[in-house]
Design an enzyme around this catalytic site. Sequence first.
Site, PDB file in Angstrom:
ATOM      1  N   HIS A  24      28.176  26.259  72.353  1.00 34.34           N
ATOM      2  CA  HIS A  24      26.899  25.673  72.760  1.00 34.34           C
ATOM      3  C   HIS A  24      27.096  24.304  73.400  1.00 34.34           C
ATOM      4  O   HIS A  24      26.380  23.941  74.332  1.00 34.34           O
ATOM      5  CB  HIS A  24      25.966  25.547  71.547  1.00 34.34           C
ATOM      6  CG  HIS A  24      25.560  26.863  70.963  1.00 34.34           C
ATOM      7  ND1 HIS A  24      24.278  27.349  71.047  1.00 34.34           N
ATOM      8  CD2 HIS A  24      26.273  27.797  70.288  1.00 34.34           C
ATOM      9  CE1 HIS A  24      24.203  28.525  70.442  1.00 34.34           C
ATOM     10  NE2 HIS A  24      25.410  28.810  69.962  1.00 34.34           N
ATOM     11  N   ASP A 111      19.139  22.892  72.947  1.00 34.27           N
ATOM     12  CA  ASP A 111      19.468  24.276  72.666  1.00 34.27           C
ATOM     13  C   ASP A 111      18.240  25.008  72.121  1.00 34.27           C
ATOM     14  O   ASP A 111      17.433  24.420  71.403  1.00 34.27           O
ATOM     15  CB  ASP A 111      20.604  24.324  71.634  1.00 34.27           C
ATOM     16  CG  ASP A 111      21.307  25.660  71.607  1.00 34.27           C
ATOM     17  OD1 ASP A 111      20.708  26.615  71.061  1.00 34.27           O
ATOM     18  OD2 ASP A 111      22.426  25.764  72.116  1.00 34.27           O
ATOM     19  N   ALA A 330      43.721  27.193  74.035  1.00 31.77           N
ATOM     20  CA  ALA A 330      44.171  27.228  75.428  1.00 31.77           C
ATOM     21  C   ALA A 330      43.074  26.708  76.349  1.00 31.77           C
ATOM     22  O   ALA A 330      41.885  26.809  76.037  1.00 31.77           O
ATOM     23  CB  ALA A 330      44.545  28.657  75.820  1.00 31.77           C
ATOM     24  N   TRP A 350      29.512  34.828  75.182  1.00 30.24           N
ATOM     25  CA  TRP A 350      28.905  34.747  76.519  1.00 30.24           C
ATOM     26  C   TRP A 350      29.683  33.839  77.458  1.00 30.24           C
ATOM     27  O   TRP A 350      29.863  34.166  78.635  1.00 30.24           O
ATOM     28  CB  TRP A 350      27.455  34.284  76.409  1.00 30.24           C
ATOM     29  CG  TRP A 350      26.702  34.364  77.709  1.00 30.24           C
ATOM     30  CD1 TRP A 350      26.079  33.347  78.356  1.00 30.24           C
ATOM     31  CD2 TRP A 350      26.493  35.532  78.518  1.00 30.24           C
ATOM     32  NE1 TRP A 350      25.485  33.793  79.520  1.00 30.24           N
ATOM     33  CE2 TRP A 350      25.731  35.136  79.645  1.00 30.24           C
ATOM     34  CE3 TRP A 350      26.876  36.866  78.405  1.00 30.24           C
ATOM     35  CZ2 TRP A 350      25.334  36.023  80.630  1.00 30.24           C
ATOM     36  CZ3 TRP A 350      26.491  37.761  79.404  1.00 30.24           C
ATOM     37  CH2 TRP A 350      25.733  37.336  80.504  1.00 30.24           C
ATOM     38  N   ASN A 351      30.170  32.696  76.978  1.00 37.72           N
ATOM     39  CA  ASN A 351      30.970  31.835  77.842  1.00 37.72           C
ATOM     40  C   ASN A 351      32.207  32.572  78.341  1.00 37.72           C
ATOM     41  O   ASN A 351      32.550  32.520  79.532  1.00 37.72           O
ATOM     42  CB  ASN A 351      31.383  30.560  77.102  1.00 37.72           C
ATOM     43  CG  ASN A 351      30.223  29.613  76.874  1.00 37.72           C
ATOM     44  OD1 ASN A 351      29.310  29.520  77.693  1.00 37.72           O
ATOM     45  ND2 ASN A 351      30.237  28.913  75.756  1.00 37.72           N
ATOM     46  N   SER A 352      32.899  33.265  77.432  1.00 39.93           N
ATOM     47  CA  SER A 352      34.099  34.012  77.819  1.00 39.93           C
ATOM     48  C   SER A 352      33.763  35.115  78.805  1.00 39.93           C
ATOM     49  O   SER A 352      34.507  35.376  79.761  1.00 39.93           O
ATOM     50  CB  SER A 352      34.773  34.606  76.577  1.00 39.93           C
ATOM     51  OG  SER A 352      35.321  33.591  75.759  1.00 39.93           O
ATOM     52  N   GLU A 355      33.093  33.542  82.233  1.00 42.47           N
ATOM     53  CA  GLU A 355      34.339  33.043  82.803  1.00 42.47           C
ATOM     54  C   GLU A 355      35.202  34.197  83.312  1.00 42.47           C
ATOM     55  O   GLU A 355      35.835  34.099  84.373  1.00 42.47           O
ATOM     56  CB  GLU A 355      35.090  32.214  81.756  1.00 42.47           C
ATOM     57  CG  GLU A 355      34.414  30.878  81.456  1.00 42.47           C
ATOM     58  CD  GLU A 355      34.918  30.233  80.177  1.00 42.47           C
ATOM     59  OE1 GLU A 355      35.919  30.729  79.607  1.00 42.47           O
ATOM     60  OE2 GLU A 355      34.315  29.240  79.734  1.00 42.47           O
ATOM     61  N   GLY A 370      27.057  38.926  66.176  1.00 40.89           N
ATOM     62  CA  GLY A 370      26.171  38.070  66.954  1.00 40.89           C
ATOM     63  C   GLY A 370      25.887  38.624  68.339  1.00 40.89           C
ATOM     64  O   GLY A 370      25.752  39.833  68.542  1.00 40.89           O
TER      65      GLY A 370
END
Length: 452
Positions: A24, A111, A330, A350-352, A355, A370
């Site tokens: 987040h 958020d 990493a 979601w970020n992964s 990306e 989740g």
Amino acid sequence: MRPSDGPGGGRPRVVLFPLPYQGHINPMLRLATALHARGLAITVVHTETRAPDRQKLPADFDLVTIRDGVAPELAESDDVAPFVLALNRSCAAPFRDYLAGARDVACVVADVDWFAPLGVARELGVKALPLMTSSAAKFRVYMAFPVLEEKGYLPIRESNLDTTVKELPPLLVRDLHHEKDETRYRAYAHLLSNMVSGVRQSSGLILNTLDVIEENEIANIYKDISIPVFAIGPLHILSPSVDSSLLLQDRSCLQWLDAQPPGSVIYVSLGSLMSIDAHELTEIAWGLVASRRPFLWVIRPGLVRGCEVSELSIELQEEIRDIGRMVSWAPQQEVLKHPAVGAFLTHCGWNSTLESILEGVPMICRPLGGDQLCNARYVCEVWKVGFRVVEVESQLTRGDVQVAIEKMMGQKEGDEIRERMRDLRDAAAKCISKGGPTDVSLQRLVGFIVSP
């Protein structure tokens, strides 16, 4: 309260309040840099828990840390809903104290989980814009939660896992919230009720997504809540990099990748929050070794449930030495951009997911809970740029891992997935280019923030 122009007519200020989780914090700080680049002054408000390092933020950002009073053991537990509810209770008053005395504040961006601080902003007459850091599809699940209970989809039962959720295609019941404990389930439902109610009363909603992958979901949200909706993702592409990592990145892995053939490496990371058991860690390791393909594996502190340090046996470490590389954390965006990386074994956070799409790296999906369950359904069944190793209820085996890698890296199905991923990457690149839907939406957002 009407925000003051301040002495000398200061720039309009945006106060941004991320939830204290890595997944987040990252998009919120990316949004901060994007807004700052378009002429807005930035204040980041954060809890004492997991506060970002001031030295890593841009020099002209203000950082305000407020007390949260939440017990460390609750903050470190995997019981997210009680922690977030406790934060909302404890942070509303100190946030009110800060905001009531602040100058030049044109807008509060918080958020979606921060329903109490968003309510404070509305009460003080400041525009309140919640940011949904996960997908538009997942926010639709949040909005539909009462209906899902009414129709009998929730709470989940073993007998209905493969039932289609007709109100939210393409989701199955197994893609919804898995929580068998009644107390934890009720806390989650209470959090969602407050969250969605807060969004409906706000000035608008910001989504970290892009039109090309969630056009229908974005349109349905706007139809349902009837407030401005700004789809301005993926935020990691729209703004310069901000080092918001709560863990120390091991950048030496980039040199290791330099020595690997193009498209040969399996990158493995299960994110910054969810945990697995020691058995699954061992099975992943043996599956990677058996694939005989080079791999870069993130084994972060706390990855194994109940263990601060996650260690493999001496035998496994010897097996891995010549074929793989393990790091505690990493620089993921740079890893996924590296030409040596050919696939991503991911939890589908979601970020992964974003990306991976923007770099055109196909996904081998191991969602753990989740929003990852919903994301994996879209990855595998809608965009068709990855596949699941096993369902979330199943124990992962070394054979599952080996077969999945072979399917992705050495079979026709993998070639077809890579081709679709390249097409999706190219479509996403057009979406975020100058004059594209994301760019236009961001311009609309800035105009909305500075308007009277």
